[in-house]
Design a protein around this motif. Structure first.
Motif, short mmCIF file in Angstrom:
data_model
loop_
_atom_site.label_atom_id
_atom_site.label_comp_id
_atom_site.label_asym_id
_atom_site.label_seq_id
_atom_site.Cartn_x
_atom_site.Cartn_y
_atom_site.Cartn_z
N LEU A 60 1.16 -1.21 0.18
CA LEU A 60 -0.17 -0.09 -0.34
C LEU A 60 0.77 1.52 0.09
O LEU A 60 0.32 2.58 0.77
CB LEU A 60 -0.93 0.02 0.64
N LEU A 61 1.44 1.22 -0.36
CA LEU A 61 2.80 2.46 -0.89
C LEU A 61 2.66 3.34 -1.47
O LEU A 61 2.04 3.10 -2.17
CB LEU A 61 4.21 1.70 -1.64
N SER A 62 2.87 4.63 -0.53
CA SER A 62 2.23 6.14 -1.73
C SER A 62 0.21 6.01 -1.78
O SER A 62 -0.04 5.87 -3.19
CB SER A 62 2.58 6.18 -2.94
N THR A 63 -0.54 5.41 -0.72
CA THR A 63 -1.77 4.62 -1.10
C THR A 63 -2.23 5.99 -0.09
O THR A 63 -2.11 6.27 1.06
CB THR A 63 -2.25 3.31 -0.79
N ASP A 64 -3.31 6.99 -0.59
CA ASP A 64 -4.25 7.18 0.36
C ASP A 64 -5.82 6.94 1.09
O ASP A 64 -5.67 6.72 0.53
CB ASP A 64 -4.85 8.36 -0.91
N LEU A 65 -4.97 6.87 2.36
CA LEU A 65 -5.46 5.79 3.15
C LEU A 65 -6.59 6.90 4.61
O LEU A 65 -7.24 6.20 5.30
CB LEU A 65 -5.32 4.39 3.96
N ASP A 66 -6.33 8.15 3.81
CA ASP A 66 -7.46 9.42 4.78
C ASP A 66 -8.96 8.61 5.23
O ASP A 66 -9.28 8.02 4.43
CB ASP A 66 -7.30 10.39 4.38
N ASN A 67 -8.84 8.27 6.68
CA ASN A 67 -10.41 8.33 7.22
C ASN A 67 -10.76 6.25 6.82
O ASN A 67 -12.28 6.55 6.92
CB ASN A 67 -10.95 9.43 7.10
N ALA A 68 -9.52 5.99 6.04
CA ALA A 68 -9.97 4.43 5.45
C ALA A 68 -10.60 3.76 7.08
O ALA A 68 -10.09 4.22 8.14
CB ALA A 68 -9.51 3.95 4.86
N ASN A 69 -11.20 2.33 6.65
CA ASN A 69 -11.68 2.22 8.41
C ASN A 69 -10.96 0.26 8.08
O ASN A 69 -11.22 -0.19 7.51
CB ASN A 69 -13.16 1.24 7.99
N PHE A 70 -10.39 0.56 8.71
CA PHE A 70 -9.55 -0.92 8.71
C PHE A 70 -9.74 -1.68 10.07
O PHE A 70 -9.30 -2.88 10.65
CB PHE A 70 -7.83 -1.05 9.14
#
Length: 125
Positions: A60-70
């Motif tokens: 998940l390099l350079s991936t935008d995960l803002d506010n994602a739910n993991f």
């Protein structure tokens, strides 16, 4: 490069293990999805729901995960070292010594659970 647009889609249980895609997955639902060994470099997963998803060894390099739910997602061996994770929910997510996060990010404070026993991805049910 072509970007796959899957924004706002219900992708519950989707299996894209061992694939390489650049995708716009904003606000998508990927609960219980299987992304084991998937390469999502430079993808957008803002506000994406990945509850109980399998992301073992995912890139998940350079991936935008803002506010994602993991929540409760399996992140063992996943590489999020250059991902943006502002407001991302890692409550109950599983990680191990091979999981890479942005420098200075405190996984334990974020509610993630360290698994010291397993070095490998568990077999999927």
């Amino acid at each position: 490069g072509h970007e796959l647009n899957l924004a706002d889609q219900d992708l519950t249980g989707l299996d894209i293990s061992n694939t390489r895609i650049v995708a716009k997955l904003s606000r998508a639902t990927q609960n219980s999805a299987i992304l084991e060994n998937a390469n999502l470099r430079r993808s957008t997963l803002t506000d994406t729901s990945l509850i109980d998803a399998h992301l073992c060894n995912a890139q998940l390099l350079s991936t935008d995960l803002d506010n994602a739910n993991f929540q409760r997602a399996d992140l063992r061996g996943a590489d999020l070292s250059s991902a943006t994770i502002d407001g991302t929910n890692f409550q109950g997510a599983i990680y191990n010594a091979d999981t890479q996060f942005p420098e200075g990010f405190d996984l334990a404070a974020a509610g993630a659970v360290f698994d010291e026993a397993s070095a490998d991805c568990p077999p999927l049910e």
